[in-house]
Design a protein around this motif. Sequence first.
Motif, PDB file in Angstrom:
ATOM      1  N   SER A  30      14.508 116.241 -10.657  1.00 47.19           N
ATOM      2  CA  SER A  30      15.394 117.059  -9.879  1.00 47.19           C
ATOM      3  C   SER A  30      15.929 116.551  -9.116  1.00 47.19           C
ATOM      4  O   SER A  30      14.712 115.498  -8.094  1.00 47.19           O
ATOM      5  CB  SER A  30      15.042 118.342  -9.501  1.00 47.19           C
ATOM      6  N   THR A  31      16.654 115.904  -8.106  1.00 45.72           N
ATOM      7  CA  THR A  31      17.271 115.332  -7.330  1.00 45.72           C
ATOM      8  C   THR A  31      16.786 116.421  -6.619  1.00 45.72           C
ATOM      9  O   THR A  31      16.456 115.711  -4.991  1.00 45.72           O
ATOM     10  CB  THR A  31      18.843 115.243  -7.215  1.00 45.72           C
ATOM     11  N   ASN A  32      16.676 117.927  -5.876  1.00 46.08           N
ATOM     12  CA  ASN A  32      16.445 118.091  -5.230  1.00 46.08           C
ATOM     13  C   ASN A  32      14.594 117.927  -4.750  1.00 46.08           C
ATOM     14  O   ASN A  32      14.372 117.563  -4.205  1.00 46.08           O
ATOM     15  CB  ASN A  32      16.389 119.653  -5.394  1.00 46.08           C
ATOM     16  N   ARG A  57      15.223 118.172 -15.421  1.00 45.65           N
ATOM     17  CA  ARG A  57      14.465 119.622 -15.111  1.00 45.65           C
ATOM     18  C   ARG A  57      15.617 120.023 -13.818  1.00 45.65           C
ATOM     19  O   ARG A  57      15.029 120.309 -13.143  1.00 45.65           O
ATOM     20  CB  ARG A  57      13.057 119.782 -14.777  1.00 45.65           C
ATOM     21  N   GLY A  58      16.335 120.214 -14.426  1.00 49.81           N
ATOM     22  CA  GLY A  58      17.572 120.459 -13.141  1.00 49.81           C
ATOM     23  C   GLY A  58      17.407 121.918 -13.015  1.00 49.81           C
ATOM     24  O   GLY A  58      17.249 122.633 -13.786  1.00 49.81           O
ATOM     25  N   ARG A  59      17.312 122.303 -11.517  1.00 47.55           N
ATOM     26  CA  ARG A  59      17.009 123.698 -11.035  1.00 47.55           C
ATOM     27  C   ARG A  59      18.586 124.566 -10.115  1.00 47.55           C
ATOM     28  O   ARG A  59      19.546 123.559  -9.956  1.00 47.55           O
ATOM     29  CB  ARG A  59      16.186 123.422  -9.694  1.00 47.55           C
ATOM     30  N   GLY A  60      19.082 125.878 -10.488  1.00 48.31           N
ATOM     31  CA  GLY A  60      19.519 126.630 -10.283  1.00 48.31           C
ATOM     32  C   GLY A  60      19.114 127.234  -9.087  1.00 48.31           C
ATOM     33  O   GLY A  60      17.508 127.168  -9.215  1.00 48.31           O
ATOM     34  N   ARG A  64      16.950 129.942 -12.915  1.00 48.77           N
ATOM     35  CA  ARG A  64      18.117 129.933 -13.088  1.00 48.77           C
ATOM     36  C   ARG A  64      17.910 127.264 -13.806  1.00 48.77           C
ATOM     37  O   ARG A  64      17.518 127.047 -12.696  1.00 48.77           O
ATOM     38  CB  ARG A  64      19.781 129.316 -12.971  1.00 48.77           C
ATOM     39  N   THR A  75      25.437 114.684 -10.523  1.00 46.49           N
ATOM     40  CA  THR A  75      24.724 116.063  -9.780  1.00 46.49           C
ATOM     41  C   THR A  75      23.195 115.278  -8.980  1.00 46.49           C
ATOM     42  O   THR A  75      22.906 113.880  -8.611  1.00 46.49           O
ATOM     43  CB  THR A  75      22.582 115.506 -11.148  1.00 46.49           C
ATOM     44  N   SER A  77      21.662 115.346  -4.439  1.00 48.98           N
ATOM     45  CA  SER A  77      21.260 116.466  -2.905  1.00 48.98           C
ATOM     46  C   SER A  77      22.051 114.841  -1.793  1.00 48.98           C
ATOM     47  O   SER A  77      21.025 114.102  -1.657  1.00 48.98           O
ATOM     48  CB  SER A  77      20.138 116.389  -3.455  1.00 48.98           C
ATOM     49  N   LYS A 126      32.956 128.774 -13.933  1.00 52.54           N
ATOM     50  CA  LYS A 126      32.017 127.738 -12.641  1.00 52.54           C
ATOM     51  C   LYS A 126      31.977 126.571 -12.891  1.00 52.54           C
ATOM     52  O   LYS A 126      31.368 126.018 -14.315  1.00 52.54           O
ATOM     53  CB  LYS A 126      30.324 128.509 -13.103  1.00 52.54           C
ATOM     54  N   GLY A 129      28.323 123.800  -8.989  1.00 60.20           N
ATOM     55  CA  GLY A 129      26.545 124.934  -8.304  1.00 60.20           C
ATOM     56  C   GLY A 129      25.995 124.301  -6.857  1.00 60.20           C
ATOM     57  O   GLY A 129      26.376 123.076  -7.264  1.00 60.20           O
ATOM     58  N   LEU A 131      22.373 123.872  -5.095  1.00 56.96           N
ATOM     59  CA  LEU A 131      21.791 124.898  -4.430  1.00 56.96           C
ATOM     60  C   LEU A 131      20.436 124.669  -2.734  1.00 56.96           C
ATOM     61  O   LEU A 131      20.196 123.214  -3.152  1.00 56.96           O
ATOM     62  CB  LEU A 131      20.595 124.348  -5.279  1.00 56.96           C
ATOM     63  N   GLY A 147      21.711 120.457  -3.397  1.00 58.35           N
ATOM     64  CA  GLY A 147      22.040 120.057  -4.619  1.00 58.35           C
ATOM     65  C   GLY A 147      23.172 120.717  -4.774  1.00 58.35           C
ATOM     66  O   GLY A 147      23.094 121.118  -4.774  1.00 58.35           O
ATOM     67  N   ILE A 148      23.935 119.707  -5.201  1.00 59.74           N
ATOM     68  CA  ILE A 148      25.216 120.049  -5.849  1.00 59.74           C
ATOM     69  C   ILE A 148      25.383 119.273  -7.153  1.00 59.74           C
ATOM     70  O   ILE A 148      25.188 118.192  -7.256  1.00 59.74           O
ATOM     71  CB  ILE A 148      26.750 118.833  -4.809  1.00 59.74           C
ATOM     72  N   GLY A 149      25.998 120.694  -8.083  1.00 63.58           N
ATOM     73  CA  GLY A 149      25.808 119.836  -9.539  1.00 63.58           C
ATOM     74  C   GLY A 149      27.386 119.764  -9.587  1.00 63.58           C
ATOM     75  O   GLY A 149      28.571 121.426  -8.838  1.00 63.58           O
TER      76      GLY A 149
HETATM   77  C1  BTN Z   1      22.967 127.098  -9.304  1.00 65.91           C
HETATM   78  O1  BTN Z   1      24.617 127.226  -9.735  1.00 65.91           O
HETATM   79  O2  BTN Z   1      22.946 128.127  -9.250  1.00 65.91           O
HETATM   80  C2  BTN Z   1      22.877 125.769  -8.474  1.00 65.91           C
HETATM   81  C3  BTN Z   1      23.591 124.267  -8.958  1.00 65.91           C
HETATM   82  C4  BTN Z   1      22.319 123.043  -8.339  1.00 65.91           C
HETATM   83  C5  BTN Z   1      22.244 122.231  -9.529  1.00 65.91           C
HETATM   84  C6  BTN Z   1      22.096 121.009  -8.111  1.00 65.91           C
HETATM   85  S1  BTN Z   1      21.882 119.477  -9.337  1.00 65.91           S
HETATM   86  C7  BTN Z   1      21.771 118.114  -8.491  1.00 65.91           C
HETATM   87  C8  BTN Z   1      21.212 119.644  -7.684  1.00 65.91           C
HETATM   88  N1  BTN Z   1      19.414 118.853  -7.762  1.00 65.91           N
HETATM   89  C9  BTN Z   1      18.861 120.292  -8.722  1.00 65.91           C
HETATM   90  O3  BTN Z   1      18.119 120.285  -9.337  1.00 65.91           O
HETATM   91  N2  BTN Z   1      19.824 121.475  -8.645  1.00 65.91           N
HETATM   92  C10 BTN Z   1      20.656 120.722  -7.264  1.00 65.91           C
END
Ligand code: BTN
Length: 262
Positions: A30-32, A57-60, A64, A75, A77, A126, A129, A131, A147-149
């Motif tokens: 995850s970039t975060n 493992r991108g996180r929301g 999520r 993707t 940060s 959507k 997203g 984070l 963090g921006i996707g």
């Molecule tokens: C959401 O909609 O719940 C937030 C989503 C955020 C996704 C971005 S992608 C780059 C950064 N790294 C992550 O793991 N999550 C954020």
Amino acid sequence: MPLSTIYATKAMHIYDKKNITIIYLDEVDSTNDTARAFLDAGRISGETLIIARFQRRGRGRGKRTWLSTRNMNLTVSYVFFPAFLSPSHQFYLSAIVSLAVYDVISYYANGVTIKWPNDIYVLNDKIAGILIENSIEGNKFTSCIAGIGINVNEKEFDPSLPNPTSLYLATGKMYDTDAVLDILISHLQSRTGLLKESKGDLLMKEYINKLYLLNRYFTYRTPAGRIMAKIVGVDDFGRLNLLDNKGQLHLYMIDEAEPIRE
Ligand code: BTN
């Protein structure tokens, strides 16, 4: 994540432009998380943007996940240091990043809104997203990882996602993700610049004016059950102000109130 994992990624380029360091990575969890590891290791001191072609493992927000096909989307940060802001105004960070992403999507598509607290919508779907993960010491922010996707060229989504879209699906065109990134960086820098100039109140007004379903009655799921209500504002703590159809005002913390799609 151990730093060796970060350096083991296939490609890594670092360059500076517009007073921001951009770190390109091939594949990360995850970039975060990468941003956090870089900060903890003292490898980031100024404004930095970390971008990965693929996240394992991108996180929301909450529990999520964030799924994004390799090379198709953005993707990233964005790491900055809002020492000028009081932690009591923490929500301003979420608002300005939402506005910056709103600005980017509006450059390409019509019908863009911000769904409280910080999803970006095109019509009812959507497209992006956010984070936000802040670090605070004493009464000061030591860092903010935004963090921006952004779904740019994605054509198909996991069927478990309720209402995803992409710039491609919204406009019928494919985009160069580097060009979208350039626009994103300008808007992030301009929105953080305005916040630094103590324009927080104005930015909050603008954020509220761009909200999805603002002033429109809708059914919301809340801790007290379903209510028919309309959004009338968001306070400085990020609480959603919902006025129900009996004239009663309710304040909800992040994720406590959700419009029900039927
Ligand atoms: C959401 O909609 O719940 C937030 C989503 C955020 C996704 C971005 S992608 C780059 C950064 N790294 C992550 O793991 N999550 C954020």
